[in-house]
Design a protein around this motif. Structure first.
Motif, PDB file in Angstrom:
ATOM      1  N   GLU A  10     -25.089  -8.918 -28.564  1.00  0.00           N
ATOM      2  CA  GLU A  10     -24.013  -9.544 -29.345  1.00  0.00           C
ATOM      3  C   GLU A  10     -23.047 -10.278 -28.433  1.00  0.00           C
ATOM      4  O   GLU A  10     -22.572 -11.372 -28.742  1.00  0.00           O
ATOM      5  CB  GLU A  10     -23.286  -8.477 -30.162  1.00  0.00           C
ATOM      6  CG  GLU A  10     -24.111  -7.932 -31.326  1.00  0.00           C
ATOM      7  CD  GLU A  10     -23.432  -6.773 -32.010  1.00  0.00           C
ATOM      8  OE1 GLU A  10     -22.412  -6.291 -31.475  1.00  0.00           O
ATOM      9  OE2 GLU A  10     -23.918  -6.349 -33.078  1.00  0.00           O
ATOM     10  N   GLN A  11     -22.746  -9.655 -27.280  1.00  0.00           N
ATOM     11  CA  GLN A  11     -21.847 -10.309 -26.327  1.00  0.00           C
ATOM     12  C   GLN A  11     -22.452 -11.605 -25.816  1.00  0.00           C
ATOM     13  O   GLN A  11     -21.788 -12.632 -25.709  1.00  0.00           O
ATOM     14  CB  GLN A  11     -21.579  -9.376 -25.145  1.00  0.00           C
ATOM     15  CG  GLN A  11     -20.481  -8.364 -25.389  1.00  0.00           C
ATOM     16  CD  GLN A  11     -20.063  -7.700 -24.103  1.00  0.00           C
ATOM     17  OE1 GLN A  11     -20.845  -7.550 -23.174  1.00  0.00           O
ATOM     18  NE2 GLN A  11     -18.806  -7.309 -24.044  1.00  0.00           N
ATOM     19  N   MET A  12     -23.751 -11.561 -25.478  1.00  0.00           N
ATOM     20  CA  MET A  12     -24.399 -12.748 -24.934  1.00  0.00           C
ATOM     21  C   MET A  12     -24.416 -13.884 -25.948  1.00  0.00           C
ATOM     22  O   MET A  12     -24.318 -15.049 -25.594  1.00  0.00           O
ATOM     23  CB  MET A  12     -25.838 -12.418 -24.509  1.00  0.00           C
ATOM     24  CG  MET A  12     -25.955 -11.413 -23.374  1.00  0.00           C
ATOM     25  SD  MET A  12     -24.925 -11.817 -21.930  1.00  0.00           S
ATOM     26  CE  MET A  12     -23.567 -10.660 -22.137  1.00  0.00           C
ATOM     27  N   SER A  13     -24.549 -13.533 -27.244  1.00  0.00           N
ATOM     28  CA  SER A  13     -24.586 -14.570 -28.272  1.00  0.00           C
ATOM     29  C   SER A  13     -23.249 -15.291 -28.386  1.00  0.00           C
ATOM     30  O   SER A  13     -23.175 -16.398 -28.904  1.00  0.00           O
ATOM     31  CB  SER A  13     -24.978 -13.963 -29.618  1.00  0.00           C
ATOM     32  OG  SER A  13     -23.966 -13.087 -30.087  1.00  0.00           O
ATOM     33  N   TYR A  99     -33.487 -13.025 -19.719  1.00  0.00           N
ATOM     34  CA  TYR A  99     -33.850 -13.939 -18.631  1.00  0.00           C
ATOM     35  C   TYR A  99     -33.148 -15.286 -18.804  1.00  0.00           C
ATOM     36  O   TYR A  99     -33.779 -16.329 -18.904  1.00  0.00           O
ATOM     37  CB  TYR A  99     -35.366 -14.136 -18.604  1.00  0.00           C
ATOM     38  CG  TYR A  99     -36.135 -12.997 -17.968  1.00  0.00           C
ATOM     39  CD1 TYR A  99     -36.737 -13.150 -16.730  1.00  0.00           C
ATOM     40  CD2 TYR A  99     -36.239 -11.761 -18.597  1.00  0.00           C
ATOM     41  CE1 TYR A  99     -37.445 -12.109 -16.139  1.00  0.00           C
ATOM     42  CE2 TYR A  99     -36.942 -10.719 -18.021  1.00  0.00           C
ATOM     43  CZ  TYR A  99     -37.547 -10.890 -16.795  1.00  0.00           C
ATOM     44  OH  TYR A  99     -38.243  -9.874 -16.213  1.00  0.00           O
ATOM     45  N   ARG A 100     -31.829 -15.264 -18.852  1.00  0.00           N
ATOM     46  CA  ARG A 100     -31.060 -16.501 -18.939  1.00  0.00           C
ATOM     47  C   ARG A 100     -29.946 -16.486 -17.899  1.00  0.00           C
ATOM     48  O   ARG A 100     -29.570 -15.428 -17.386  1.00  0.00           O
ATOM     49  CB  ARG A 100     -30.450 -16.681 -20.327  1.00  0.00           C
ATOM     50  CG  ARG A 100     -31.456 -16.942 -21.433  1.00  0.00           C
ATOM     51  CD  ARG A 100     -30.761 -17.124 -22.766  1.00  0.00           C
ATOM     52  NE  ARG A 100     -30.016 -15.920 -23.140  1.00  0.00           N
ATOM     53  CZ  ARG A 100     -29.016 -15.916 -24.019  1.00  0.00           C
ATOM     54  NH1 ARG A 100     -28.620 -17.031 -24.585  1.00  0.00           N
ATOM     55  NH2 ARG A 100     -28.407 -14.786 -24.322  1.00  0.00           N
ATOM     56  N   ALA A 101     -29.437 -17.674 -17.606  1.00  0.00           N
ATOM     57  CA  ALA A 101     -28.341 -17.800 -16.650  1.00  0.00           C
ATOM     58  C   ALA A 101     -27.283 -18.743 -17.203  1.00  0.00           C
ATOM     59  O   ALA A 101     -27.554 -19.555 -18.090  1.00  0.00           O
ATOM     60  CB  ALA A 101     -28.868 -18.334 -15.319  1.00  0.00           C
ATOM     61  N   VAL A 102     -26.077 -18.611 -16.665  1.00  0.00           N
ATOM     62  CA  VAL A 102     -24.947 -19.438 -17.079  1.00  0.00           C
ATOM     63  C   VAL A 102     -24.478 -20.228 -15.859  1.00  0.00           C
ATOM     64  O   VAL A 102     -24.236 -19.647 -14.798  1.00  0.00           O
ATOM     65  CB  VAL A 102     -23.792 -18.567 -17.608  1.00  0.00           C
ATOM     66  CG1 VAL A 102     -22.662 -19.442 -18.110  1.00  0.00           C
ATOM     67  CG2 VAL A 102     -24.275 -17.660 -18.718  1.00  0.00           C
ATOM     68  N   ALA A 103     -24.355 -21.543 -16.005  1.00  0.00           N
ATOM     69  CA  ALA A 103     -23.943 -22.395 -14.889  1.00  0.00           C
ATOM     70  C   ALA A 103     -22.533 -22.913 -15.088  1.00  0.00           C
ATOM     71  O   ALA A 103     -22.089 -23.142 -16.214  1.00  0.00           O
ATOM     72  CB  ALA A 103     -24.906 -23.571 -14.747  1.00  0.00           C
ATOM     73  N   TRP A 104     -21.805 -23.104 -13.957  1.00  0.00           N
ATOM     74  CA  TRP A 104     -20.468 -23.703 -13.977  1.00  0.00           C
ATOM     75  C   TRP A 104     -20.205 -24.285 -12.592  1.00  0.00           C
ATOM     76  O   TRP A 104     -20.606 -23.727 -11.582  1.00  0.00           O
ATOM     77  CB  TRP A 104     -19.401 -22.652 -14.321  1.00  0.00           C
ATOM     78  CG  TRP A 104     -19.149 -21.653 -13.226  1.00  0.00           C
ATOM     79  CD1 TRP A 104     -18.202 -21.719 -12.234  1.00  0.00           C
ATOM     80  CD2 TRP A 104     -19.892 -20.439 -12.962  1.00  0.00           C
ATOM     81  NE1 TRP A 104     -18.289 -20.647 -11.396  1.00  0.00           N
ATOM     82  CE2 TRP A 104     -19.311 -19.843 -11.809  1.00  0.00           C
ATOM     83  CE3 TRP A 104     -20.978 -19.829 -13.570  1.00  0.00           C
ATOM     84  CZ2 TRP A 104     -19.801 -18.648 -11.280  1.00  0.00           C
ATOM     85  CZ3 TRP A 104     -21.452 -18.643 -13.039  1.00  0.00           C
ATOM     86  CH2 TRP A 104     -20.863 -18.068 -11.909  1.00  0.00           C
ATOM     87  N   SER A 105     -19.624 -25.415 -12.484  1.00  0.00           N
ATOM     88  CA  SER A 105     -19.122 -26.001 -11.228  1.00  0.00           C
ATOM     89  C   SER A 105     -20.077 -25.837 -10.053  1.00  0.00           C
ATOM     90  O   SER A 105     -19.688 -25.416  -8.977  1.00  0.00           O
ATOM     91  CB  SER A 105     -17.776 -25.373 -10.847  1.00  0.00           C
ATOM     92  OG  SER A 105     -16.849 -25.503 -11.888  1.00  0.00           O
ATOM     93  N   LEU A 110     -26.544 -14.667 -13.620  1.00  0.00           N
ATOM     94  CA  LEU A 110     -27.299 -14.153 -14.750  1.00  0.00           C
ATOM     95  C   LEU A 110     -26.362 -13.905 -15.929  1.00  0.00           C
ATOM     96  O   LEU A 110     -25.244 -13.396 -15.749  1.00  0.00           O
ATOM     97  CB  LEU A 110     -28.014 -12.863 -14.368  1.00  0.00           C
ATOM     98  CG  LEU A 110     -29.169 -13.034 -13.363  1.00  0.00           C
ATOM     99  CD1 LEU A 110     -29.637 -11.677 -12.864  1.00  0.00           C
ATOM    100  CD2 LEU A 110     -30.316 -13.812 -13.984  1.00  0.00           C
ATOM    101  N   ILE A 111     -26.815 -14.261 -17.119  1.00  0.00           N
ATOM    102  CA  ILE A 111     -25.956 -14.131 -18.291  1.00  0.00           C
ATOM    103  C   ILE A 111     -25.615 -12.663 -18.568  1.00  0.00           C
ATOM    104  O   ILE A 111     -24.561 -12.350 -19.126  1.00  0.00           O
ATOM    105  CB  ILE A 111     -26.622 -14.796 -19.523  1.00  0.00           C
ATOM    106  CG1 ILE A 111     -25.569 -15.097 -20.597  1.00  0.00           C
ATOM    107  CG2 ILE A 111     -27.766 -13.945 -20.072  1.00  0.00           C
ATOM    108  CD1 ILE A 111     -26.074 -15.995 -21.705  1.00  0.00           C
ATOM    109  N   ALA A 112     -26.496 -11.762 -18.131  1.00  0.00           N
ATOM    110  CA  ALA A 112     -26.245 -10.337 -18.354  1.00  0.00           C
ATOM    111  C   ALA A 112     -25.126  -9.801 -17.465  1.00  0.00           C
ATOM    112  O   ALA A 112     -24.606  -8.713 -17.723  1.00  0.00           O
ATOM    113  CB  ALA A 112     -27.529  -9.546 -18.109  1.00  0.00           C
TER     114      ALA A 112
END
Length: 259
Positions: A10-13, A99-105, A110-112
């Motif tokens: 739920e948090q990841m969503s 198996y996802r990641a979050v990108a910034w700058s 890892l999204i987890a």
């Protein structure tokens, strides 16, 4: 345990591109270009630029692996044998099954390992940038290579060519003005040439066209033609060139370049 996994999902969503995340101190941060991964040295709230996969089919998957697993991973991914089970088990634990990641700058994690967050105060109060209204393409912007155009009326097309007399006369006059500054000399030359009626380009006839006649844009030239204007190369049995300004009042787009 099931409730914890459900809460994590739920948090990841809640994490979305252009939203914000909290990256806790100690989270492993990976560079999007060259560089070495390292744990975050402080808590930070950042804006999400992208969300992407880091599963076994992605280019970033190998970054998650310890050195002793990387060689076996490359040997398997480059061949036909399956990825070793211990590698999959390791990454499943590392990613907590997501198996996802979050990108910034220029960085990603890892999204987890991150949490959704509220926008920082300075982002909330920042003035919203109003995107300029998207304007329709002009006729000249539509006149790309491969586009087909139609003449909408009978007309005699004309174009401009460089006047050889202009260059010769300008050089002759310039010799008598050497005592002036460069700016003053240029002004004096323009004034004198205008008084003499000598212009830098001469208007010449190109030929008649009839309403309904079509042509294709074969290329676009800019160097030294038509006073520096874009000059579409037209195709009517053979190549011709004409400045855009000579065409614009008399043509309409039939269709863009073929795919």
């Amino acid at each position: 345990m099931l409730q914890l996994k459900k809460r994590n999902k739920e948090q990841m969503s809640e994490i979305q591109v252009d939203g914000y995340i909290r990256v806790p101190k100690g989270t492993m941060i990976y560079p999007t270009g060259d560089g070495v991964e390292a744990p975050a040295t402080r808590d930070q709230v950042v804006k999400v630029a992208d969300i992407f996969d880091v599963d076994v089919k992605s280019d970033n998957f190998y970054l998650l692996l310890p050195d002793e697993m990387r060689l076996r991973y490359f040997e398997a991914s480059g061949g036909k044998r399956p990825i070793d089970q211990d590698i999959l088990e390791f990454t499943d634990r590392l990613t907590k099954g997501d198996y996802r990641a979050v990108a910034w700058s220029g960085k990603w994690a890892l999204i987890a390992d991150v949490q959704p967050a509220e926008a920082p105060a300075n982002a909330k109060t920042a003035r919203k940038v109003v995107k300029p209204e998207k304007k329709p393409l002009t006729k000249q912007q539509q006149m790309v290579i491969g586009s087909v155009w139609r003449f909408i009326q009978d007309t005699e097309l004309r174009y401009k060519v460089r006047n050889p007399t202009y260059a010769v006369m300008r050089d002759d006059l310039d010799r008598g003005l050497h005592e002036l500054s460069q700016h003053a000399r240029a002004q004096a030359l323009d004034t004198k040439l205008s008084e003499l009626g000598i212009i830098d380009h001469i208007d010449e006839p190109w030929g008649p066209v009839t309403a309904g006649e079509t042509f294709s844009v074969r290329g676009k030239l800019t160097s030294g033609f038509g006073g520096g204007q874009d000059v579409p190369m037209l195709f009517r049995g053979e190549k011709f060139t004409l400045p855009y300004a000579s065409l614009e009042p008399f043509v309409e787009l039939v269709n863009g370049p073929s795919s």
